[in-house]
Design a protein around this motif. Structure first.
Motif, PDB file in Angstrom:
ATOM      1  N   ASN A 221      47.903  32.531  89.868  1.00 12.63           N
ATOM      2  CA  ASN A 221      47.350  33.719  89.499  1.00 12.63           C
ATOM      3  C   ASN A 221      48.576  34.754  89.922  1.00 12.63           C
ATOM      4  O   ASN A 221      49.039  35.027  91.120  1.00 12.63           O
ATOM      5  CB  ASN A 221      46.060  34.409  90.232  1.00 12.63           C
TER       6      ASN A 221
ATOM      7  N   GLY B 221      41.096  30.937  93.331  1.00 16.42           N
ATOM      8  CA  GLY B 221      40.960  32.580  93.052  1.00 16.42           C
ATOM      9  C   GLY B 221      41.253  33.346  94.270  1.00 16.42           C
ATOM     10  O   GLY B 221      41.087  34.456  94.309  1.00 16.42           O
TER      11      GLY B 221
ATOM     12  N   PHE C 259      45.844  30.218  84.562  1.00 19.79           N
ATOM     13  CA  PHE C 259      45.858  30.014  85.803  1.00 19.79           C
ATOM     14  C   PHE C 259      44.337  29.680  86.263  1.00 19.79           C
ATOM     15  O   PHE C 259      43.894  29.236  87.509  1.00 19.79           O
ATOM     16  CB  PHE C 259      46.181  30.837  86.879  1.00 19.79           C
ATOM     17  N   HIS C 260      43.358  30.182  85.302  1.00 20.00           N
ATOM     18  CA  HIS C 260      42.008  30.086  85.206  1.00 20.00           C
ATOM     19  C   HIS C 260      41.337  28.825  84.530  1.00 20.00           C
ATOM     20  O   HIS C 260      42.172  28.720  83.502  1.00 20.00           O
ATOM     21  CB  HIS C 260      41.340  31.238  84.956  1.00 20.00           C
TER      22      HIS C 260
ATOM     23  N   HIS D  10      36.908  36.350  88.857  1.00 20.17           N
ATOM     24  CA  HIS D  10      38.063  36.372  89.649  1.00 20.17           C
ATOM     25  C   HIS D  10      37.167  36.325  91.031  1.00 20.17           C
ATOM     26  O   HIS D  10      36.327  37.229  91.417  1.00 20.17           O
ATOM     27  CB  HIS D  10      38.929  37.611  89.512  1.00 20.17           C
TER      28      HIS D  10
END
Length: 613
Positions: free
Chosen positions: A115, A206, A248-249, A459
């Motif tokens: 992230n 996260g 990144f998720h 997030h």
């Protein structure tokens, strides 16, 4: 390709009569993408929108090009000395070059997308924890300035870095990723020796804790979610999905990413900054028309934005909007289906199971409050939560609330730091921490969280870390951070504080002094409320449900401040929050409906009572 779309649990069970290795075309991430590339070589895997200007055409990447670039990236990483047990870290938005790096790294070694909103110290810690040997990062540009963060992180954790060039600007002396790819062969120069059990990636959760918490994904984990999702979606190779999620998720990479790549479908990638690009957002529906979009990848915050965006284009091609990441308010879903006229379906996912637990089938009616049906070849149960632990030897009855646990081919082997597995992984079981139940049709319903994690958009925010920043202030005695419902973000962190005896400090000053110490920008509280006493349990622990109720009441009162004679009362039942809104003056049905619509994006059940005329 022929898609047998699921409608109910019976369809899932029918598929499960097929041996697993016959129900999936490949048991590795690379195998799925290669299989699609062989079948649909000249179809678009991606169409990248370089700007929000409708006059600027999309940049297509066909499946044969994607496969070739994956091979080049894998060869490049091996040539740089990255071994199969090492990692390549990635700090870049969802653009084609980031896709090449992500999937190419999984061929050569492990991928670790990070992230880019995290502070440099946290990025450096993740670089260390992942075992990264190389960093691929977005280079300098005027739209999304990540390079200063990259430089600060590398000062703390030096690594070889490849910059993704966007436009003409580059960082002097730093190799350019695209130029390095060109020098590699598009045929794999080594045998990757892939197996379903080999670690393909590590995704951080996260920033929910101070120390890095990286969930490992095997190729088999990713292949499972990547393949079986389309049975729920009803997608095929003709699907065109608008996917603005970061890689990144797990939503961007797998839920809305690999699930499209596995079947030869197309993803539209909207600019460096995605939905944060004002021009793109302004032209959203026109881009959908131009690119013949058939599906939207969303979270409730995006739905809340789009429901109020005038439809100024022909969007008849759009069949469904899928959403997940935070609770979906039933009224918001109904509004979206009523205004733009697009069906909404919900998803439940976790980083620890490659992004997917359950999906609402697109071909079945939406079930308000539900997150859908479990994936094939998996098991999801609600079990009692006692003494701070899931009772795996028991099961809750249909409709009875418990903590949700799951097992199946998508469940991660655990965190890179095995000591962190306690309370989350127990044998084959993944303990979600979500409170909920299963109904008689097998649909999963989430009613609360056993943990206190605040979900802002999609997030995760650990309130403990924010509280630590406040407790370091010399005037603060106690601090509790909870989630306040928000129409756009789902939840925003707010802080309740008691001061030390004799200390004097106003909320605005306190927030201004503490904010720079908060571990990441999204975790900074929206506001601080100074209270005389902190609500406590019988054993002296801070009783956060009382503060969540107060935050809910504050938010609704703020949103209804222009309505005379209104009172708001929050309530908690079985771990779930709800609210009662009472109006002292009579209101007609249209006025009450107007208030309902005003509060529709708040993911809390609300009852309205108006005085009789």
């Amino acid at each position: 390709m022929s898609v047998r779309a699921f409608r109910d649990l019976a369809d899932i069970q029918a598929l499960e009569a097929t041996p697993y290795d016959q129900a999936i075309p490949a048991l590795t991430t690379y195998g799925l993408i290669a299989h699609a590339a062989q079948r649909f070589a000249d179809r678009d895997a991606f169409r990248y929108l370089p700007s929000g200007d409708l006059q600027q055409p999309a940049q297509p990447v066909r499946y044969r090009q994607l496969l070739a670039q994956m091979h080049r990236a894998a060869n490049l990483f091996r040539a740089m000395g990255v071994g199969p047990d090492d990692a390549v870290a990635i700090l870049a938005p969802n653009i084609p070059e980031t896709q090449f790096a992500l999937w190419g790294a999984q061929l050569a070694c492990k991928a670790c997308p990070i992230n880019y909103l995290l502070q440099p110290e946290h990025i450096a810690a993740l670089l260390a924890a992942s075992g990264a040997k190389v960093l691929v990062a977005l280079g300098p540009n005027s739209e999304l300035s990540l390079w200063p963060t990259v430089e600060k992180a590398l000062a703390l954790r030096p690594l070889p870095v490849l910059q993704i060039r966007v436009g003409k600007e580059v960082a002097p002396g730093v190799p350019v990723f695209q130029d390095a790819l060109v020098r590699q062969s598009d045929v794999l120069a080594f045998d990757p020796k892939l197996t379903p059990g080999r670690i393909a990636a590590c995704f951080h959760t996260g920033g929910t804790t101070g120390a890095p918490k990286l969930a490992q994904h095997t190729h088999g984990n990713e292949a499972h979610t990547g393949w079986f999702a389309h049975y729920f979606y009803g997608f095929d190779e003709h699907t065109v999905e608008l996917n603005g999620f970061p890689l990144f998720h797990v939503a961007g990479a797998f839920v809305y990413g690999l699930s499209l790549l596995a079947i030869g479908a197309t993803q539209v990638l909207p600019t460096l900054s995605g939905m944060r690009n004002p021009a793109f957002t302004r032209n959203y529906w026109k881009f959908c028309q131009r690119e013949r979009v058939t599906a939207l990848a969303c979270v409730p915050t995006i739905l809340a934005t789009l429901v109020n965006l005038p439809v100024d284009a022909d969007i008849s091609s759009i069949q469904v909007a899928y959403t997940g990441g935070s609770p979906l308010p039933a009224e918001l879903a109904a509004q979206f289906e009523r205004k733009p006229g697009i069906a909404v379906r919900n998803i439940l996912g976790m980083t620890e199971c490659a992004g997917l637990v359950s999906i609402e089938p697109a071909t079945a009616p939406r079930v308000p409050g539900s997150t859908g049906l479990r994936l094939p070849y998996t098991e999801v149960r609600a079990v009692p939560w006692q003494g701070g632990a899931a009772q795996l030897d028991k099961s809750c009855a249909t409709g009875e609330t418990g903590v949700l646990v799951l097992r199946g081919p998508h469940v991660s082997p655990g965190y890179t730091d095995a000591a962190r597995n306690t309370g989350m992984f127990d044998g084959p079981w993944l303990i979600s921490g979500d409170l909920g139940h299963l109904d008689a049709q097998g649909y999963i319903h989430i009613t609360g969280r056993a943990k206190d994690v605040i979900i802002r958009g999609s997030h995760n925010i650990d309130p403990g870390l924010v509280e630590d920043a406040f407790l370091a202030h010399p005037a603060v005695a106690l601090c509790a951070v909870v989630g306040e419902p928000d129409a756009y973000a789902g939840e925003l962190p707010v802080a309740f504080v008691t001061l030390k005896p004799g200390a004097v400090c106003d909320p605005a000053t306190l927030l201004a002094e503490v904010a720079p110490q908060v571990y990441e920008r999204p975790a900074t509280p929206k506001r601080v409320t100074i209270i005389a006493e902190m609500p406590l349990t019988a054993i002296g622990k801070i009783y956060k449900p009382a503060l969540r109720l107060r935050a809910l009441e504050n938010k609704l009162a703020e949103m209804l401040a222009d309505v005379p004679g209104v009172t708001v009362r929050g309530q908690e039942r079985g771990g779930s929050l709800s609210a009662v809104v009472r109006m002292a003056t009579p209101l007609d049905a249209a006025a009450v409906q107007g208030l309902r619509e005003r509060l529709a994006a708040i993911a809390v059940p609300i009852e309205f009572f108006a005085a009789a005329a």
